[in-house]
Design a protein around this motif. Structure first.
Motif, PDB file in Angstrom:
ATOM      1  N   GLY A 108      -1.939  -3.567 -26.333  1.00  0.00           N
ATOM      2  CA  GLY A 108      -2.555  -3.948 -27.592  1.00  0.00           C
ATOM      3  C   GLY A 108      -3.895  -3.259 -27.811  1.00  0.00           C
ATOM      4  N   PHE A 109      -4.345  -3.236 -29.061  1.00  0.00           N
ATOM      5  CA  PHE A 109      -5.588  -2.547 -29.398  1.00  0.00           C
ATOM      6  C   PHE A 109      -6.803  -3.163 -28.710  1.00  0.00           C
ATOM      7  CE2 PHE A 109      -3.088  -0.851 -32.929  1.00  0.00           C
ATOM      8  CZ  PHE A 109      -3.554   0.451 -32.985  1.00  0.00           C
ATOM      9  N   TRP A 110      -6.876  -4.498 -28.663  1.00  0.00           N
ATOM     10  CA  TRP A 110      -8.079  -5.151 -28.154  1.00  0.00           C
ATOM     11  C   TRP A 110      -8.362  -4.741 -26.714  1.00  0.00           C
ATOM     12  CZ3 TRP A 110     -10.095  -8.304 -24.434  1.00  0.00           C
ATOM     13  CH2 TRP A 110     -11.300  -8.950 -24.730  1.00  0.00           C
ATOM     14  N   ARG A 111      -7.366  -4.867 -25.842  1.00  0.00           N
ATOM     15  CA  ARG A 111      -7.579  -4.531 -24.431  1.00  0.00           C
ATOM     16  C   ARG A 111      -7.893  -3.049 -24.242  1.00  0.00           C
ATOM     17  NH1 ARG A 111      -3.377  -8.309 -24.050  1.00  0.00           N
ATOM     18  NH2 ARG A 111      -3.888 -10.149 -22.804  1.00  0.00           N
ATOM     19  N   VAL A 112      -7.177  -2.207 -24.961  1.00  0.00           N
ATOM     20  CA  VAL A 112      -7.399  -0.761 -24.816  1.00  0.00           C
ATOM     21  C   VAL A 112      -8.809  -0.398 -25.253  1.00  0.00           C
ATOM     22  CG1 VAL A 112      -6.732   1.517 -25.684  1.00  0.00           C
ATOM     23  CG2 VAL A 112      -4.970  -0.123 -24.999  1.00  0.00           C
ATOM     24  N   LEU A 113      -9.239  -0.888 -26.412  1.00  0.00           N
ATOM     25  CA  LEU A 113     -10.553  -0.523 -26.936  1.00  0.00           C
ATOM     26  C   LEU A 113     -11.682  -1.015 -26.042  1.00  0.00           C
ATOM     27  CD1 LEU A 113      -9.987  -1.198 -30.750  1.00  0.00           C
ATOM     28  CD2 LEU A 113     -10.398   1.013 -29.673  1.00  0.00           C
ATOM     29  N   VAL A 114     -11.589  -2.245 -25.572  1.00  0.00           N
ATOM     30  CA  VAL A 114     -12.674  -2.821 -24.773  1.00  0.00           C
ATOM     31  C   VAL A 114     -12.731  -2.185 -23.386  1.00  0.00           C
ATOM     32  CG1 VAL A 114     -13.485  -4.929 -23.654  1.00  0.00           C
ATOM     33  CG2 VAL A 114     -12.697  -5.011 -26.022  1.00  0.00           C
ATOM     34  N   VAL A 115     -11.642  -2.221 -22.656  1.00  0.00           N
ATOM     35  CA  VAL A 115     -11.633  -1.719 -21.280  1.00  0.00           C
ATOM     36  C   VAL A 115     -11.820  -0.209 -21.247  1.00  0.00           C
ATOM     37  CG1 VAL A 115     -10.263  -1.504 -19.170  1.00  0.00           C
ATOM     38  CG2 VAL A 115     -10.189  -3.633 -20.503  1.00  0.00           C
ATOM     39  N   ASN A 116     -11.124   0.480 -22.139  1.00  0.00           N
ATOM     40  CA  ASN A 116     -11.165   1.939 -22.111  1.00  0.00           C
ATOM     41  C   ASN A 116     -12.519   2.484 -22.561  1.00  0.00           C
ATOM     42  OD1 ASN A 116      -9.629   4.406 -21.615  1.00  0.00           O
ATOM     43  ND2 ASN A 116      -9.883   4.759 -23.808  1.00  0.00           N
ATOM     44  N   ALA A 117     -13.244   1.757 -23.403  1.00  0.00           N
ATOM     45  CA  ALA A 117     -14.590   2.200 -23.788  1.00  0.00           C
ATOM     46  C   ALA A 117     -15.508   2.268 -22.572  1.00  0.00           C
ATOM     47  CB  ALA A 117     -15.177   1.266 -24.848  1.00  0.00           C
ATOM     48  N   LEU A 118     -15.391   1.287 -21.687  1.00  0.00           N
ATOM     49  CA  LEU A 118     -16.213   1.286 -20.473  1.00  0.00           C
ATOM     50  C   LEU A 118     -15.795   2.402 -19.518  1.00  0.00           C
ATOM     51  CD1 LEU A 118     -16.386  -2.568 -19.800  1.00  0.00           C
ATOM     52  CD2 LEU A 118     -18.159  -1.092 -20.777  1.00  0.00           C
ATOM     53  N   ILE A 119     -14.478   2.605 -19.380  1.00  0.00           N
ATOM     54  CA  ILE A 119     -13.988   3.671 -18.499  1.00  0.00           C
ATOM     55  C   ILE A 119     -14.445   5.029 -19.019  1.00  0.00           C
ATOM     56  CG2 ILE A 119     -11.924   4.834 -17.629  1.00  0.00           C
ATOM     57  CD1 ILE A 119     -10.488   2.141 -17.716  1.00  0.00           C
ATOM     58  N   SER A 120     -14.287   5.240 -20.323  1.00  0.00           N
ATOM     59  CA  SER A 120     -14.659   6.526 -20.922  1.00  0.00           C
ATOM     60  C   SER A 120     -16.157   6.783 -20.793  1.00  0.00           C
ATOM     61  CB  SER A 120     -14.253   6.552 -22.399  1.00  0.00           C
ATOM     62  OG  SER A 120     -12.858   6.389 -22.547  1.00  0.00           O
ATOM     63  N   SER A 121     -16.963   5.748 -20.999  1.00  0.00           N
ATOM     64  CA  SER A 121     -18.417   5.900 -20.881  1.00  0.00           C
ATOM     65  C   SER A 121     -18.817   6.242 -19.456  1.00  0.00           C
ATOM     66  CB  SER A 121     -19.108   4.613 -21.334  1.00  0.00           C
ATOM     67  OG  SER A 121     -18.806   4.318 -22.681  1.00  0.00           O
ATOM     68  N   ALA A 122     -18.108   5.658 -18.491  1.00  0.00           N
ATOM     69  CA  ALA A 122     -18.399   5.970 -17.090  1.00  0.00           C
ATOM     70  C   ALA A 122     -18.135   7.441 -16.792  1.00  0.00           C
ATOM     71  CB  ALA A 122     -17.553   5.085 -16.175  1.00  0.00           C
ATOM     72  N   PHE A 123     -17.084   7.996 -17.381  1.00  0.00           N
ATOM     73  CA  PHE A 123     -16.786   9.405 -17.164  1.00  0.00           C
ATOM     74  C   PHE A 123     -17.816  10.309 -17.852  1.00  0.00           C
ATOM     75  CE2 PHE A 123     -12.529   8.096 -15.753  1.00  0.00           C
ATOM     76  CZ  PHE A 123     -12.370   8.963 -14.677  1.00  0.00           C
TER      77      PHE A 123
ATOM     78  N   SER B 280     -22.638   5.006 -25.662  1.00  0.00           N
ATOM     79  CA  SER B 280     -21.196   4.890 -25.887  1.00  0.00           C
ATOM     80  C   SER B 280     -20.663   3.542 -25.411  1.00  0.00           C
ATOM     81  CB  SER B 280     -20.450   6.020 -25.165  1.00  0.00           C
ATOM     82  OG  SER B 280     -20.626   7.251 -25.827  1.00  0.00           O
ATOM     83  N   ALA B 281     -21.190   3.062 -24.294  1.00  0.00           N
ATOM     84  CA  ALA B 281     -20.715   1.785 -23.746  1.00  0.00           C
ATOM     85  C   ALA B 281     -21.038   0.611 -24.668  1.00  0.00           C
ATOM     86  CB  ALA B 281     -21.327   1.553 -22.367  1.00  0.00           C
ATOM     87  N   LEU B 282     -22.054   0.748 -25.523  1.00  0.00           N
ATOM     88  CA  LEU B 282     -22.411  -0.333 -26.444  1.00  0.00           C
ATOM     89  C   LEU B 282     -21.298  -0.633 -27.442  1.00  0.00           C
ATOM     90  CD1 LEU B 282     -26.140   0.601 -27.255  1.00  0.00           C
ATOM     91  CD2 LEU B 282     -25.312  -1.189 -25.709  1.00  0.00           C
TER      92      LEU B 282
END
Length: 483
Positions: free
Chosen positions: A327-342, A443-445
């Motif tokens: 679903g969109f909610w889980r992807v957007l929230v979790v993946n934003a943190l993963i992407s920012s870490a990279f 980005s993490a914000l």
């Protein structure tokens, strides 16, 4: 003909992707070649961020009128004209002899890009059923992502072994192909009842956005006095304030702020803008670090940085099943943190870091960033009605370009501040560490914007269904509202 046999939800995105491919090749080639261009034009490499921000700025200023132009004159007419302007601007960039020339010609390119990409996206959104939007947007970005994959090594190769000016002529055959395909396969869709263009709003938004982005871009660069840069930034902020007041009183504002009342659209704009600030900084900062502090040639730098685009290309084939599963909610929230870490991981690179490790980090980072972009782009239009679609695409496109511009401006300000603090003119590796960490934090914000969405946001697009809640409700019945 093979093209005519393709389904419409595949054919139209592929044609629009020709334009996006041309734009992406151009921007990624320039990022890799900035140090060489700066040397040729006898200017500071950090000052060359104006070449990036001027283009993005031009997009932000002219995009608000793109939806109205498409409604008034027809999507195909505007789309083809935009490709012509962009191609001519590319040729002029290849002929420039100074930083001023280069910036002016990049603005001309931006005028074409301002109409080209958002109008192309509008064609897709109006011709593809909502159930096929995720798939159509994925088809759109697969060929377009070939641009970033090819751009860094191609630009580095041409710059290292030939002349950087040749990279701008790549757009000529691509532009011609795009015009031919658009003429044959894209309908000239237009609206019957088009309100007058909001010229007052267009002027206010143009002054506001250009003042804000340009002012921040030149702060600390010594290209203009500090007071002048601060004044331009202040004028931009004041003009944007006047625009907000104007938009609330105008029924057909050029940037329709009432769209922000739609939760999914608001999350896509606000969260997506924060996320893109960090992403927008990468194409500017990473090649500078690899070439100026690692000592790599433009070609060697490009062969490394292309990995992030390759990772993005791989992701596009998996976006739909991932969104259906989580679903969109889980992807957007979790993946934003993963992407920012990279993004922040770029701060860990040193000249001794094995190139294989750099490629691995950039590859995975590109994968997760592209997944985030696909989810943001699709969700932004999930609850937008067809009559509002042209205004929505213009709004989203402006927000995208402004946030990318702010990313370049922010990382440039940090680099300049670090360099000035030492009282030196040359950049050092230590200058890039806080720059990458700061933009990664911005980005993490985006997470805070996405967390406010309902858990089932965009379910019609993703096909994901939340499991029904089994908590008892106050009436003594089982609560299945989640279904």
């Amino acid at each position: 003909m093979l093209a005519s046999a393709l389904p419409r939800h595949i054919l139209v995105p592929l044609i629009v992707a020709c334009a996006l491919f041309m734009e992406q090749v151009d921007s990624t080639v320039i990022s890799t070649s900035l140090p060489a261009i700066a040397a040729s034009l006898h200017d500071d490499p950090v000052a060359l961020k104006l070449a990036l921000t001027s283009y993005l700025l031009s997009l932000a200023v002219f995009i608000p009128a793109s939806g109205w132009c498409a409604d008034r004159f027809g999507a195909r007419t505007v789309f083809r004209s935009a490709i012509v302007i962009f191609t001519l601007g590319s040729i002029l960039c290849g002929l420039s002899t100074s930083l001023l020339d280069f910036v002016i010609y990049r603005i001309i390119q931006g005028m074409g890009g301002a109409m080209m990409v958002p109008v192309g996206r509008l064609v897709i959104l109006r011709s593809v059923p909502k159930s096929e939007i995720v798939s159509a947007l994925a088809w759109l970005t697969i060929p377009a992502l070939l641009g970033p994959v090819m751009g860094p090594p191609l630009g580095g190769f041409i710059t290292t072994y030939f002349d950087w000016r040749l990279i701008f002529f790549i757009n000529v055959p691509i532009g011609i192909l795009g015009i031919i395909l658009a003429t044959r396969f894209i309908e000239n869709v237009r609206e019957e009842d088009v309100p007058p263009l909001d010229l007052h709003g267009l002027v206010l938004s143009g002054i506001g956005l250009s003042g804000l982005v340009f002012g921040l871009a030149v702060l600390g660069q010594h290209l203009v006095p500090y007071w002048a840069a601060a004044g331009v930034t202040a004028i931009g902020i004041v003009a944007l304030g006047f625009y907000v007041r104007h938009a609330r009183r105008t029924p057909h504002a050029v940037l329709d702020l009432s769209l922000l009342r739609i939760p999914t659209f608001r999350a896509g704009v606000v969260g997506g803008s924060l996320f893109r600030i960090g992403v927008g900084a990468l194409p500017f900062a990473l090649p500078l670090m690899l070439q100026l502090t690692f000592g790599l040639s433009p070609f060697a730098s490009g062969m490394l940085t292309f990995a992030s685009s390759a990772g993005a290309l791989v992701m596009k084939t998996t976006a739909r099943p991932i969104l259906r599963r989580f679903g969109f909610w889980r992807v957007l929230v979790v993946n934003a943190l993963i992407s920012s870490a990279f993004i922040g991981a770029n701060a860990l690179f040193t000249p001794e870091t094995p190139h294989a490790a750099i490629v691995a980090v950039l590859l995975m980072g590109g994968f997760f960033r592209s997944l985030e972009f696909t989810a943001i782009n699709a969700l932004s239009y999930a609850d937008v009605s067809q009559p509002e679609m042209s205004r929505a695409t213009s709004f989203v496109s402006v927000a995208q370009q402004v946030s990318l511009s702010l990313g370049v401006a922010l990382v440039g300000m940090v680099l300049e501040a670090m360099r000035s603090a030492r009282g030196e003119t040359a950049l050092q590796l230590a200058d890039f560490t806080p720059a990458f960490l700061i933009v990664a934090g911005v980005s993490a914000l985006a997470v805070f914007s996405f967390m406010n969405l309902p858990k089932d946001a965009g379910a019609e697009l993703s096909g994901h269904k939340e499991k029904p809640s089994t908590l008892p409700d106050p009436r003594g019945e089982v609560n299945t509202a989640g279904s």
